[in-house]
Design a protein around this motif. Structure first.
Motif, PDB file in Angstrom:
ATOM      1  N   GLU A 124      -9.967  11.213 -19.403  1.00  0.00           N
ATOM      2  CA  GLU A 124     -10.363   9.719 -18.769  1.00  0.00           C
ATOM      3  C   GLU A 124      -9.262   9.523 -17.898  1.00  0.00           C
ATOM      4  OE1 GLU A 124     -14.002   6.252 -18.965  1.00  0.00           O
ATOM      5  OE2 GLU A 124     -15.259   8.787 -19.677  1.00  0.00           O
ATOM      6  N   VAL A 125      -8.602   8.887 -19.193  1.00  0.00           N
ATOM      7  CA  VAL A 125      -6.934   8.317 -18.421  1.00  0.00           C
ATOM      8  C   VAL A 125      -6.060   9.167 -17.846  1.00  0.00           C
ATOM      9  CG1 VAL A 125      -4.696   7.413 -19.392  1.00  0.00           C
ATOM     10  CG2 VAL A 125      -7.044   6.322 -19.962  1.00  0.00           C
ATOM     11  N   LYS A 126      -6.178  10.305 -18.209  1.00  0.00           N
ATOM     12  CA  LYS A 126      -5.564  12.087 -17.350  1.00  0.00           C
ATOM     13  C   LYS A 126      -6.186  11.329 -15.933  1.00  0.00           C
ATOM     14  CE  LYS A 126      -3.342  16.641 -17.602  1.00  0.00           C
ATOM     15  NZ  LYS A 126      -3.573  17.478 -18.832  1.00  0.00           N
ATOM     16  N   ALA A 127      -6.999  11.827 -15.728  1.00  0.00           N
ATOM     17  CA  ALA A 127      -7.509  12.333 -14.374  1.00  0.00           C
ATOM     18  C   ALA A 127      -7.963  10.570 -13.613  1.00  0.00           C
ATOM     19  CB  ALA A 127      -9.624  11.596 -14.186  1.00  0.00           C
ATOM     20  N   ALA A 128      -7.408   9.387 -13.390  1.00  0.00           N
ATOM     21  CA  ALA A 128      -7.131   7.817 -13.947  1.00  0.00           C
ATOM     22  C   ALA A 128      -6.523   7.907 -13.284  1.00  0.00           C
ATOM     23  CB  ALA A 128      -7.880   6.926 -13.956  1.00  0.00           C
ATOM     24  N   GLU A 129      -4.563   8.307 -13.871  1.00  0.00           N
ATOM     25  CA  GLU A 129      -3.575   8.294 -13.278  1.00  0.00           C
ATOM     26  C   GLU A 129      -3.583   9.462 -12.686  1.00  0.00           C
ATOM     27  OE1 GLU A 129       0.638   8.440 -15.584  1.00  0.00           O
ATOM     28  OE2 GLU A 129      -1.108   9.431 -16.369  1.00  0.00           O
ATOM     29  N   ALA A 130      -4.189  10.852 -12.215  1.00  0.00           N
ATOM     30  CA  ALA A 130      -3.944  11.454 -10.726  1.00  0.00           C
ATOM     31  C   ALA A 130      -4.597  10.870  -9.777  1.00  0.00           C
ATOM     32  CB  ALA A 130      -4.824  12.540 -11.225  1.00  0.00           C
ATOM     33  N   GLY A 131      -5.570  10.146 -10.176  1.00  0.00           N
ATOM     34  CA  GLY A 131      -6.028   8.937  -8.624  1.00  0.00           C
ATOM     35  C   GLY A 131      -5.188   7.925  -8.882  1.00  0.00           C
ATOM     36  N   VAL A 132      -4.732   7.851  -9.139  1.00  0.00           N
ATOM     37  CA  VAL A 132      -3.546   6.142  -8.532  1.00  0.00           C
ATOM     38  C   VAL A 132      -2.540   6.975  -7.710  1.00  0.00           C
ATOM     39  CG1 VAL A 132      -1.314   4.668  -9.526  1.00  0.00           C
ATOM     40  CG2 VAL A 132      -3.961   4.480 -10.568  1.00  0.00           C
ATOM     41  N   THR A 133      -1.785   8.762  -8.282  1.00  0.00           N
ATOM     42  CA  THR A 133      -0.294   9.061  -7.586  1.00  0.00           C
ATOM     43  C   THR A 133      -1.788   9.447  -6.645  1.00  0.00           C
ATOM     44  OG1 THR A 133       0.226   9.805  -9.687  1.00  0.00           O
ATOM     45  CG2 THR A 133       0.610  10.973  -8.002  1.00  0.00           C
ATOM     46  N   ALA A 134      -1.902  10.056  -6.535  1.00  0.00           N
ATOM     47  CA  ALA A 134      -3.112  10.225  -5.270  1.00  0.00           C
ATOM     48  C   ALA A 134      -3.146   9.162  -4.386  1.00  0.00           C
ATOM     49  CB  ALA A 134      -4.457  11.147  -4.871  1.00  0.00           C
ATOM     50  N   ALA A 135      -3.877   7.747  -4.693  1.00  0.00           N
ATOM     51  CA  ALA A 135      -4.517   6.628  -4.275  1.00  0.00           C
ATOM     52  C   ALA A 135      -2.395   6.492  -3.052  1.00  0.00           C
ATOM     53  CB  ALA A 135      -4.817   5.856  -5.177  1.00  0.00           C
ATOM     54  N   GLU A 136      -1.831   6.305  -4.187  1.00  0.00           N
ATOM     55  CA  GLU A 136      -0.806   5.874  -4.117  1.00  0.00           C
ATOM     56  C   GLU A 136       0.077   6.648  -2.439  1.00  0.00           C
ATOM     57  OE1 GLU A 136       1.478   5.255  -7.699  1.00  0.00           O
ATOM     58  OE2 GLU A 136       1.351   3.467  -7.574  1.00  0.00           O
ATOM     59  N   GLN A 137      -0.354   7.616  -2.869  1.00  0.00           N
ATOM     60  CA  GLN A 137       0.210   8.325  -1.921  1.00  0.00           C
ATOM     61  C   GLN A 137      -0.183   8.485  -0.713  1.00  0.00           C
ATOM     62  OE1 GLN A 137       0.238  12.569  -3.822  1.00  0.00           O
ATOM     63  NE2 GLN A 137       2.519  12.880  -4.727  1.00  0.00           N
ATOM     64  N   GLU A 138      -1.656   8.361  -0.653  1.00  0.00           N
ATOM     65  CA  GLU A 138      -2.586   8.150   0.394  1.00  0.00           C
ATOM     66  C   GLU A 138      -2.267   7.061   0.932  1.00  0.00           C
ATOM     67  OE1 GLU A 138      -7.290   7.628   1.552  1.00  0.00           O
ATOM     68  OE2 GLU A 138      -6.621   9.095   0.019  1.00  0.00           O
ATOM     69  N   GLN A 139      -2.292   5.686   0.105  1.00  0.00           N
ATOM     70  CA  GLN A 139      -1.805   4.228   0.766  1.00  0.00           C
ATOM     71  C   GLN A 139      -0.621   4.227   2.032  1.00  0.00           C
ATOM     72  OE1 GLN A 139      -1.878   0.404  -0.887  1.00  0.00           O
ATOM     73  NE2 GLN A 139       0.035   0.799  -0.922  1.00  0.00           N
ATOM     74  N   ARG A 140       0.947   5.267   1.181  1.00  0.00           N
ATOM     75  CA  ARG A 140       1.922   5.477   1.626  1.00  0.00           C
ATOM     76  C   ARG A 140       2.133   6.134   2.924  1.00  0.00           C
ATOM     77  NH1 ARG A 140       7.061   5.236   0.670  1.00  0.00           N
ATOM     78  NH2 ARG A 140       8.946   6.544   1.516  1.00  0.00           N
ATOM     79  N   GLN A 141       1.247   7.533   2.877  1.00  0.00           N
ATOM     80  CA  GLN A 141       1.165   7.771   4.380  1.00  0.00           C
ATOM     81  C   GLN A 141       1.013   7.012   5.447  1.00  0.00           C
ATOM     82  OE1 GLN A 141       2.967  10.531   5.084  1.00  0.00           O
ATOM     83  NE2 GLN A 141       3.273  10.477   2.952  1.00  0.00           N
ATOM     84  N   ALA A 142      -0.484   5.831   5.045  1.00  0.00           N
ATOM     85  CA  ALA A 142      -0.905   5.284   5.803  1.00  0.00           C
ATOM     86  C   ALA A 142       0.067   4.245   6.197  1.00  0.00           C
ATOM     87  CB  ALA A 142      -2.262   4.613   5.615  1.00  0.00           C
ATOM     88  N   HIS A 143       0.404   3.726   5.353  1.00  0.00           N
ATOM     89  CA  HIS A 143       1.674   2.658   5.314  1.00  0.00           C
ATOM     90  C   HIS A 143       2.848   2.926   6.620  1.00  0.00           C
ATOM     91  CE1 HIS A 143       3.778  -1.006   3.401  1.00  0.00           C
ATOM     92  NE2 HIS A 143       3.277  -1.184   4.045  1.00  0.00           N
ATOM     93  N   LEU A 144       3.542   3.853   6.747  1.00  0.00           N
ATOM     94  CA  LEU A 144       4.362   4.774   6.833  1.00  0.00           C
ATOM     95  C   LEU A 144       4.313   5.382   8.373  1.00  0.00           C
ATOM     96  CD1 LEU A 144       6.160   7.603   5.108  1.00  0.00           C
ATOM     97  CD2 LEU A 144       6.609   5.086   5.449  1.00  0.00           C
ATOM     98  N   ALA A 145       2.436   5.087   8.651  1.00  0.00           N
ATOM     99  CA  ALA A 145       1.948   5.139  10.125  1.00  0.00           C
ATOM    100  C   ALA A 145       2.458   3.463  10.870  1.00  0.00           C
ATOM    101  CB  ALA A 145       0.966   5.321   9.976  1.00  0.00           C
ATOM    102  N   ILE A 146       2.447   2.952  10.458  1.00  0.00           N
ATOM    103  CA  ILE A 146       2.467   1.433  11.311  1.00  0.00           C
ATOM    104  C   ILE A 146       3.610   0.892  11.182  1.00  0.00           C
ATOM    105  CG2 ILE A 146       1.628  -0.945  11.295  1.00  0.00           C
ATOM    106  CD1 ILE A 146      -0.489   0.293   9.276  1.00  0.00           C
ATOM    107  N   PRO A 147       3.801   0.390  12.485  1.00  0.00           N
ATOM    108  CA  PRO A 147       5.692  -0.035  13.184  1.00  0.00           C
ATOM    109  C   PRO A 147       5.412  -1.671  12.199  1.00  0.00           C
ATOM    110  CG  PRO A 147       4.505   0.990  15.531  1.00  0.00           C
ATOM    111  CD  PRO A 147       3.431   1.253  13.911  1.00  0.00           C
ATOM    112  N   ASN A 148       6.283  -1.387  12.822  1.00  0.00           N
ATOM    113  CA  ASN A 148       6.846  -3.349  12.564  1.00  0.00           C
ATOM    114  C   ASN A 148       6.430  -3.711  13.070  1.00  0.00           C
ATOM    115  OD1 ASN A 148       8.144  -5.442  11.108  1.00  0.00           O
ATOM    116  ND2 ASN A 148       9.676  -5.178  11.644  1.00  0.00           N
ATOM    117  N   VAL A 149       6.040  -5.170  12.645  1.00  0.00           N
ATOM    118  CA  VAL A 149       4.923  -6.189  13.631  1.00  0.00           C
ATOM    119  C   VAL A 149       5.341  -6.617  14.407  1.00  0.00           C
ATOM    120  CG1 VAL A 149       3.850  -8.135  13.519  1.00  0.00           C
ATOM    121  CG2 VAL A 149       3.301  -6.487  11.757  1.00  0.00           C
ATOM    122  N   VAL A 150       5.884  -6.937  16.007  1.00  0.00           N
ATOM    123  CA  VAL A 150       6.380  -7.239  16.940  1.00  0.00           C
ATOM    124  C   VAL A 150       6.612  -9.071  16.557  1.00  0.00           C
ATOM    125  CG1 VAL A 150       5.564  -5.561  18.348  1.00  0.00           C
ATOM    126  CG2 VAL A 150       4.701  -7.696  18.634  1.00  0.00           C
TER     127      VAL A 150
END
Length: 421
Positions: free
Chosen positions: A80-106
């Motif tokens: 379960e820990v191994k699967a949860a750790e993989a889940g964190v990695t996947a969630a972080e990658q998804e967040q990073r892509q969504a984060h990079l998609a937003i430009p600076n706040v004017v």
């Protein structure tokens, strides 16, 4: 990257910024969901790890009849820990892509709209009254300042040779810019012009501007379009002490731009070219100092424009025409007599903490906590300046007057005469 705390605390402010830029508001909701998913994944992983540690402590003290049950749970937890750790990695990658998609706040007060929705803040200097107007191409070729035909022969369209007085004018202009930078305490830098992908991405040039960038695929390196990139990455993954005073650089470099999508626009002469030289100011400061620092960089740009004696105006660039990293940008545009319009010569951008968050550039506050720094940039001189210099200082016989500040760099000459061919 934008501040995730701002996103969570005031998502409407980020949505309003997206509307002002003409960008999608749904990207804000995508990032909110990705951030919540990451937080949930981290919580699950941490809870399982805590249980795993507790089991580890119980095992040596467990009675024989408990041990089999604990061992079975230990095996289950490991999976379960191994699967949860993989889940964190996947969630972080998804967040990073969504984060990079937003430009600076004017910044508040930035004009809404696109390229034509800027606000003119002031106009400085008098537009020259010329009985006959020659463009910079006729003037430059007349005084032997550049050779466009051989530039195209050797390298293709939008390349050129600066020759004779043209080379001296550019060298003098850039040296004048460096001299001014030194007067104001900036550190001169000649940076590399080939950078790694993380440096280009960290400064925001691999998003909407990726088509403008030259890439060397065999080496996975990029040619920079501005020394802003290597100067921003200079302190990547560093802590800049307390940063009570801004750290300022002036980078002199050649710059390279593909000019993708600009066909038919300023294709003649040296206005929009693939290679040019530039002196770029770059500043690291505390976020609360950034607005004041932005005006300071603008003031230094105007000081340089005054030295070359050309009429110009300052505009507050509309949100839809900002780069992804900029929260606000001021341009200085010179008057171009041959086209009866203004031509952008300088830009200065306040990037707040956007680039520093991507590049992990921090400082230490009074409580010893690390905070993301703010970064700003501004053009101090570039090859394009030759265009309005030639046109605004032209004389009826095709000669060109040399601004007083540049005369020492041209052997004391105050006029550049047409050459015999």
């Amino acid at each position: 990257m934008i501040d995730l705390r701002l996103l969570r605390d005031d998502p409407d402010a980020v949505r309003a910024s997206q509307r002002t830029r003409g960008e999608s508001e749904s990207a804000v909701d995508d990032l909110l969901r990705a951030n919540e998913a990451r937080r949930a994944a981290v919580q699950r992983f941490e809870a399982l790890r805590a249980e795993q540690k507790q089991l580890g402590k119980r095992m040596p003290k467990a009675a024989p009849e408990e041990r089999a049950t604990l061992l079975a749970r230990t095996k289950e937890l490991a999976a379960e820990v191994k699967a949860a750790e993989a889940g964190v990695t996947a969630a972080e990658q998804e967040q990073r892509q969504a984060h990079l998609a937003i430009p600076n706040v004017v910044e508040p007060g930035v004009p809404a709209g696109g390229e034509d929705d800027y606000v003119v803040l002031r106009e400085i200097g008098e537009r020259p009254s010329l009985p006959t107007v020659r463009d910079h191409i006729e003037l430059g070729e007349g005084i032997g300042a550049f050779d466009l035909e051989r530039g195209a022969k050797v390298s293709g369209s939008r390349f050129y040779y600066l020759t004779g007085v043209g080379a001296l004018l550019q060298l003098g202009l850039l040296q004048l810019a460096i001299a001014q930078a030194l007067e104001h305490g900036l550190t001169p830098v000649i940076p590399p012009v080939l950078v790694k992908p993380e440096s280009m991405e960290g400064t925001g040039f691999l998003g909407a501007h990726a088509a403008e960038v030259y890439r060397l695929e065999a080496d996975d390196l990029y040619l920079v379009g501005t020394s802003e990139v290597p100067l921003a990455a200079y302190h990547a993954h560093e802590i800049l002490a307390d940063l009570t005073e801004p750290i300022r650089y002036a980078g002199w470099s050649s710059c390279f731009r593909r000019e993708a999508g600009s066909y038919g626009k300023d294709v003649r002469g040296i206005i929009r070219v693939h290679q040019f030289d530039k002196v770029e100011m770059f500043s690291y400061c505390r976020p609360e100092q950034a607005a004041e620092e932005h005006l300071r960089l603008l003031g230094w740009e105007e000081e340089m424009l005054a030295k070359v004696e050309i009429p110009y105006r300052v505009i507050d660039v509309a949100a839809g025409d900002l780069g992804s990293s900029a929260a606000r940008k001021y341009d200085c545009e010179a008057w171009l007599p041959s086209q009866q319009r203004f031509l952008e010569l300088t830009s200065t951008s306040n990037c707040t903490t956007f680039q520093a968050r991507r590049l992990n550039v921090r400082y230490r506050d009074e409580e010893g906590r690390t905070r993301p720094a703010a970064t700003l940039n501004g053009t101090l001189a570039t090859t394009r300046w030759l265009v309005p210099m030639l046109e605004n200082h032209q004389q009826p016989d095709g000669s060109v007057r040399v601004p007083k500040a540049l005369q020492p760099y041209l052997g004391g000459r105050d006029v550049l005469e047409p050459v015999r061919r």
